[in-house]
Enzyme design. Structure first.
Site, mmCIF file in Angstrom:
data_model
loop_
_atom_site.group_PDB
_atom_site.id
_atom_site.type_symbol
_atom_site.label_atom_id
_atom_site.label_comp_id
_atom_site.label_asym_id
_atom_site.label_seq_id
_atom_site.Cartn_x
_atom_site.Cartn_y
_atom_site.Cartn_z
ATOM 1 N N LYS A 171 31.558 62.469 50.748
ATOM 2 C CA LYS A 171 30.697 63.719 50.369
ATOM 3 C C LYS A 171 29.291 63.331 49.911
ATOM 4 O O LYS A 171 28.533 63.355 50.961
ATOM 5 C CB LYS A 171 31.546 64.438 49.229
ATOM 6 C CG LYS A 171 32.982 64.547 49.436
ATOM 7 C CD LYS A 171 33.495 65.529 50.446
ATOM 8 C CE LYS A 171 34.936 65.198 51.017
ATOM 9 N NZ LYS A 171 35.951 65.304 50.010
ATOM 10 N N TYR A 194 43.379 67.720 44.189
ATOM 11 C CA TYR A 194 42.906 67.770 45.721
ATOM 12 C C TYR A 194 44.286 67.717 46.425
ATOM 13 O O TYR A 194 44.930 66.912 45.927
ATOM 14 C CB TYR A 194 41.948 66.779 45.851
ATOM 15 C CG TYR A 194 41.877 66.577 47.167
ATOM 16 C CD1 TYR A 194 40.997 67.476 48.099
ATOM 17 C CD2 TYR A 194 42.185 65.333 47.850
ATOM 18 C CE1 TYR A 194 40.495 67.229 49.336
ATOM 19 C CE2 TYR A 194 41.466 65.111 49.280
ATOM 20 C CZ TYR A 194 40.834 66.085 49.910
ATOM 21 O OH TYR A 194 40.622 65.741 51.245
ATOM 22 N N ASP A 216 39.126 61.186 39.792
ATOM 23 C CA ASP A 216 38.236 61.543 40.953
ATOM 24 C C ASP A 216 36.850 62.047 40.398
ATOM 25 O O ASP A 216 36.932 63.161 39.896
ATOM 26 C CB ASP A 216 39.030 62.507 41.769
ATOM 27 C CG ASP A 216 38.430 62.621 43.151
ATOM 28 O OD1 ASP A 216 37.173 62.612 43.330
ATOM 29 O OD2 ASP A 216 39.259 63.234 44.053
ATOM 30 N N ARG A 243 36.861 41.168 56.275
ATOM 31 C CA ARG A 243 37.857 42.164 55.616
ATOM 32 C C ARG A 243 37.470 42.131 54.072
ATOM 33 O O ARG A 243 37.477 43.267 53.392
ATOM 34 C CB ARG A 243 39.177 41.797 55.732
ATOM 35 C CG ARG A 243 40.175 42.659 55.019
ATOM 36 C CD ARG A 243 41.604 42.889 55.586
ATOM 37 N NE ARG A 243 42.199 41.805 56.343
ATOM 38 C CZ ARG A 243 42.572 40.598 55.609
ATOM 39 N NH1 ARG A 243 42.756 40.600 54.126
ATOM 40 N NH2 ARG A 243 43.040 39.437 56.336
#
Ligand SMILES: *Cc1c(COP(=O)(O)O)cnc(C)c1O
Length: 395
Positions: A211, A109, A186, A56
């Site tokens: 993306k 967004y 962002d 993790r």
């Protein structure tokens, strides 16, 4: 690579995050599937004296992509997340506490807004939206309890840029009381190849790696990178929330990054060509692409960005749903769907409606966002031209 800091970004994209000598010569860092990672002895276990301790908290697969993104963004460290949205929410949660306020660009967004208005509100954190073009005047919005300023530059639907140096200066002027105010950006559109917000005064940068990093529309992924000041908080919060990304997705993001530069150049060229062509189209009202000289933020784009991305929007006179369907339902090459950054072109109609609280969006405009893929540019142009004819005929 002789010196990581002075090497060109393209060279870093190709050479960082690789340890062939430790993996039988394999060029790219392979997929390391692991939960348990063994320690050779009690001493190593108790002192955590090895690079990886538990799946993790990282494996060589996540380490590779973290190394590349940290270097490109010029940060202290990077952590990975299962999606862009989870990277974004983790970054915000790492700097806000109950009773705080966060300032968020009105162009953010939509899921970012939903997180702020829903989850953060429940946790006692207030969100105030600001005009994306506010610049240095943001100083008037910064309160005693402001702990973060969230920027998406450009906004991924309407493409306003934010003046990070001016916002950072306003923050520094107001933060002299000793309070830390994190500027979170962002940076999904430009990628660190074309824009490095940390060098302009921001503190944390997030990416929807889904993306451009992955680049092939086949994995979900996110990263968050912080400077020296905010890295300990970001790293701690990432650990407390139990976030990680699976090794396959880390591998796909790393592999995508190897060709980021050449893909960005090709996307940029095509998107700019089609955006300028659309500006002269009789049916088109406005083209929203910050690298066009007609764009209101062109000067910021020229000053702060070294290139531009693969998505932009344009607006048409609003028409019936049938007209819109005539346009988007019959495209030859442009697929109809969310996300972007892959090799294939996409079209997405948008109406901002409730997604704005400061600058209301004109009701009489139909917004169309295009993701320009790597198809032949003339064929892409013909596809859009034919779509616009269908729209006009059905109006
Ligand atoms: C897609 C996107 C996100 C969210 O990324 P996911 O991987 O879909 O969660 C965040 N910001 C921007 C600008 C995006 O385009």
């Amino acid at each position: 690579m002789k010196n990581e800091k002075t090497s060109a970004l393209e060279t870093r994209l190709t050479h960082l995050g690789r340890r062939p000598g430790e993996q039988f010569g394999a060029v790219n860092t392979p997929v390391f599937r692991a939960s348990t990672i063994l320690h050779p002895d009690l001493d190593t276990l108790l002192t955590s004296n090895q690079p990886y301790a538990y799946g993790r908290r990282g494996t060589p697969s996540s380490g590779a992509v973290e190394e590349i993104v940290t270097s490109l963004e010029g940060g202290k460290g990077t952590r990975v997340a299962p999606s862009g949205l989870s990277a974004l929410t983790c970054a915000i949660m790492s700097v806000v506490s109950s009773g705080d306020e966060i300032l968020v660009t009105d162009s953010a967004y939509e899921p970012t807004r939903q997180f702020c208005d829903g989850y953060l509100a429940r946790m006692g954190v207030t969100t105030r939206y600001f005009d994306p073009r506010l610049g240095k005047d943001i100083v008037q919005l910064i309160n005693e309890n402001t702990s973060a300023i969230f920027i998406e530059s450009p906004g991924s639907i309407t493409f306003e840029l934010q003046d990070i140096p001016a916002i950072a200066k306003a923050r520094d002027d107001r933060a002299s009381s000793g309070r830390e105010i994190a500027i979170i950006v962002d940076n999904t559109w430009a990628t660190p190849l074309f824009y490095q917000p940390l060098s302009l005064g921001a503190d944390i940068v997030i990416h929807a790696g889904t993306k451009m990093f992955v680049g092939h529309s086949d994995a979900m992924f996110g990263t968050m990178t912080a400077n020296e000041i905010f890295w300990p908080k970001l790293d701690e919060t990432h650990g407390l929330l139990g976030l990680f990304a699976g090794p396959d997705d880390c591998f796909l993001a790393t592999r995508g990054l190897r060709t980021l530069s050449i893909r960005m150049q090709e996307h940029q060229k095509r998107a700019l060509f089609l955006a300028s062509w659309l500006e002269d189209h009789e049916l088109v009202q406005r083209v929203l692409h910050p690298a066009l000289p007609s764009h209101p933020d062109y000067e910021i784009c020229k000053r702060d960005f070294s290139g531009s991305g693969c998505i932009f929007s344009f607006t048409l006179p609003a028409a019936s749903r049938e007209a819109l369907a005539a346009f988007v339902d019959h495209m030859e090459l442009f697929g109809l769907g969310y996300s972007w950054g892959g090799f294939e072109s996409l079209i997405l109609p948008g109406k901002l409606g409730k997604a704005r609280s400061i600058n209301h969006w004109p009701e009489d405009e139909q917004l169309i966002r295009l993701h320009i893929g790597l198809e032949d540019i003339d064929e892409l142009q013909q596809d859009i031209a034919a779509g616009l004819e269908r729209y006009q005929a059905a109006m």
